[in-house]
Design an enzyme around this catalytic site. Structure first.
Site, PDB file in Angstrom:
ATOM      1  N   ILE A   1     -52.483  -2.029 -37.413  1.00 58.79           N
ATOM      2  CA  ILE A   1     -51.074  -1.821 -37.746  1.00 58.79           C
ATOM      3  C   ILE A   1     -50.732  -2.646 -38.979  1.00 58.79           C
ATOM      4  O   ILE A   1     -51.060  -3.832 -39.058  1.00 58.79           O
ATOM      5  CB  ILE A   1     -50.165  -2.291 -36.586  1.00 58.79           C
ATOM      6  CG1 ILE A   1     -50.581  -1.618 -35.278  1.00 58.79           C
ATOM      7  CG2 ILE A   1     -48.704  -2.014 -36.895  1.00 58.79           C
ATOM      8  CD1 ILE A   1     -50.051  -2.323 -34.049  1.00 58.79           C
ATOM      9  N   CYS A   2     -50.070  -1.998 -39.922  1.00 62.79           N
ATOM     10  CA  CYS A   2     -49.647  -2.698 -41.126  1.00 62.79           C
ATOM     11  C   CYS A   2     -48.159  -3.007 -40.974  1.00 62.79           C
ATOM     12  O   CYS A   2     -47.312  -2.158 -41.210  1.00 62.79           O
ATOM     13  CB  CYS A   2     -49.930  -1.779 -42.308  1.00 62.79           C
ATOM     14  SG  CYS A   2     -49.306  -2.375 -43.858  1.00 62.79           S
TER      15      CYS A   2
END
Lengths: 294, 156
Positions: B94-95
């Protein structure tokens, strides 16, 4: 020359300590102080190894020697080891006082002192541990004393009841009382004293904070980072307070306010004396009796 | 200091057991260093209400001074897929700014991270992976915490 030999032995002791050979290290340091007794570091190192060996009295002696050599203002390690030994000996008051001295010396280091970056956090955690031990011991004592007092008072009441009953029996035997009267009187005595004992127990229960306990630790004494109670809170520009050692640790990595992300440095922090007093009051309130999990 | 994370995680766990916002549930935390949480997303057709997503949290001993590593994981029983989102790679990474070194703050916690991810999904309108997803998934050997993401599109 003797001091040089002592230094050599100390280095060998340090090596043994690093290898976990504590008995060996203890022996080497002992030989070192026999050669030369004015090097405070040999005593602190031996104190450290004796901590591992749980030779508490030896630790106390070594720390005292070390502090005697350096003077009491710049020997944070000796005070830290001393505090650990005092806690091991179940002297939490002394331990807390030594731990606070060590903590202060790390916070405001003497120019010559070698402070490791992890010291503040480790010492701060240990201060908290001593605090918990101190108040737990105090509250345990109080409960025991209270229990003793209650037992004594109940005993006195029981004895009095027995005397009154014996008196009735004696009067009956002398013929001063009839059978029916005597039975009535005895019943009355018994019920009066039972009532007294019950109300005595109710009074003690009501005075016992463990009996009507507030279950939650109030948020204001809790550091938002570690979730532990605070003992040295500092306040940010935005009015939020944190335990000094943990906010320092955060600022080392990120010089920002944890809540607002505004720039924040150690120099922007101020001690929060009011909150500190409130935290003290919280400890003092007998909290250790109802906080199940430290 | 090694002890900080243990105590903090225990207390966090005690706090959230039983009381979590809708759509967020604790699956496991037997190992205090690795928790799993299930997530559903309200009111977004990209993520139908019966689709459940599994988050895995890994904590270092420096938590909460350091961010947890938080990724989506894929499972076959029960079915847990990696949600489609322009900031979520198909390998589950996840960014999200609050999960990296700059964006993390020690006042965050597992619950607040879950809420942030849930709302990131809830407000999403693009049914697509990040640009360069296939290449990233093929070539990335770093752990999430060692990746320096560029937040090319802060609006998503």
């Amino acid at each position: 020359m003797a001091s040089y030999q002592a230094e050599q032995l100390k280095e060998q002791g340090n090596a043994a300590f690093r290898n976990g050979e504590y008995e060996e290290a203890n022996e080497l340091y002992t030989q070192a102080v026999a050669k030369y007794s004015r090097n405070s570091l040999i005593y602190t190192n031996r104190a450290n190894v004796r901590l591992k060996l749980q030779q508490w009295d030896g630790v106390v002696n070594d720390c005292s020697k070390s502090i005697e050599i350096t003077g009491p203002n710049a020997n944070h390690k000796a005070f830290y080891f001393l505090a650990q030994a005092q806690l091991g000996l179940h002297h939490p008051n002394e331990a807390l006082s030594s731990a606070l001295t060590a903590y202060e010396q790390v916070l405001h280091p003497h120019p010559a002192a070698k402070i490791s970056p992890k010291d503040l956090e480790a010492f701060s955690t240990f201060v908290l541990k001593c605090k918990k031990a101190k108040f737990a011991a105090r509250d345990r004592d109080r409960l025991r004393r209270q229990g003793d007092l209650r037992a004594e008072l109940e005993g006195t009441l029981e004895a009095q009841k027995q005397r009154d009953l014996d008196e009735v029996t004696a009067q009956l035997r002398r013929g001063g009382l009839g059978n029916v009267e005597a039975t009535e009187l005895s019943k009355e005595i018994i019920s009066t004293f039972d009532e007294k004992i019950n109300s005595l127990r109710t009074t003690f229960a009501a005075a016992d904070p463990a009996d009507h306990k507030p279950r939650e630790v109030p948020d204001y004494v809790i550091d938002m980072i570690t979730f532990e109670p605070m003992h040295d809170p500092v306040i940010t520009k935005n009015g939020h307070s944190y335990e000094r050692a943990t906010i320092y640790e955060h600022l080392k990595r990120s010089p920002t306010d944890p809540l607002t992300r505004d720039p924040l440095t150690i120099n922007d922090l101020r001690p929060n004396f009011g909150l500190r007093a409130a935290c003290e009051a919280f400890w003092d309130s007998g909290a250790s009796e109802w906080i199940a999990d430290w | 200091m090694a002890g900080m994370s243990g105590k903090r995680l225990q207390k966090e766990l005690a706090k959230i057991t039983g009381v979590l916002p809708p759509g967020i549930t604790l699956v496991s935390a037997e190992n205090l260093r690795e928790w799993q949480m299930d997530l559903t997303v309200p009111d977004n057709p990209i993520y139908p209400a019966d689709h459940v997503y599994r988050l895995k949290f890994m904590f270092s001993t420096n938590y909460p001074i350091e961010a947890p590593e938080c990724t989506f994981i894929q499972l076959s029983t029960p079915v847990r897929k990696i949600p489609i989102h322009p900031h979520i790679y198909s390998n589950g990474i996840i960014c999200l700014d609050l999960l990296d070194k700059q964006g993390w703050s020690p006042v965050h916690n597992v619950e607040s991270v879950c809420i942030s991810i849930q709302s990131m999904l809830a407000s999403n309108t693009k049914n697509e992976r990040p640009p360069g997803d296939a290449e990233f998934v093929r070539s990335n050997r770093s752990r999430p915490r060692d990746i320096n993401f560029l937040y090319h599109d802060p609006s998503v």
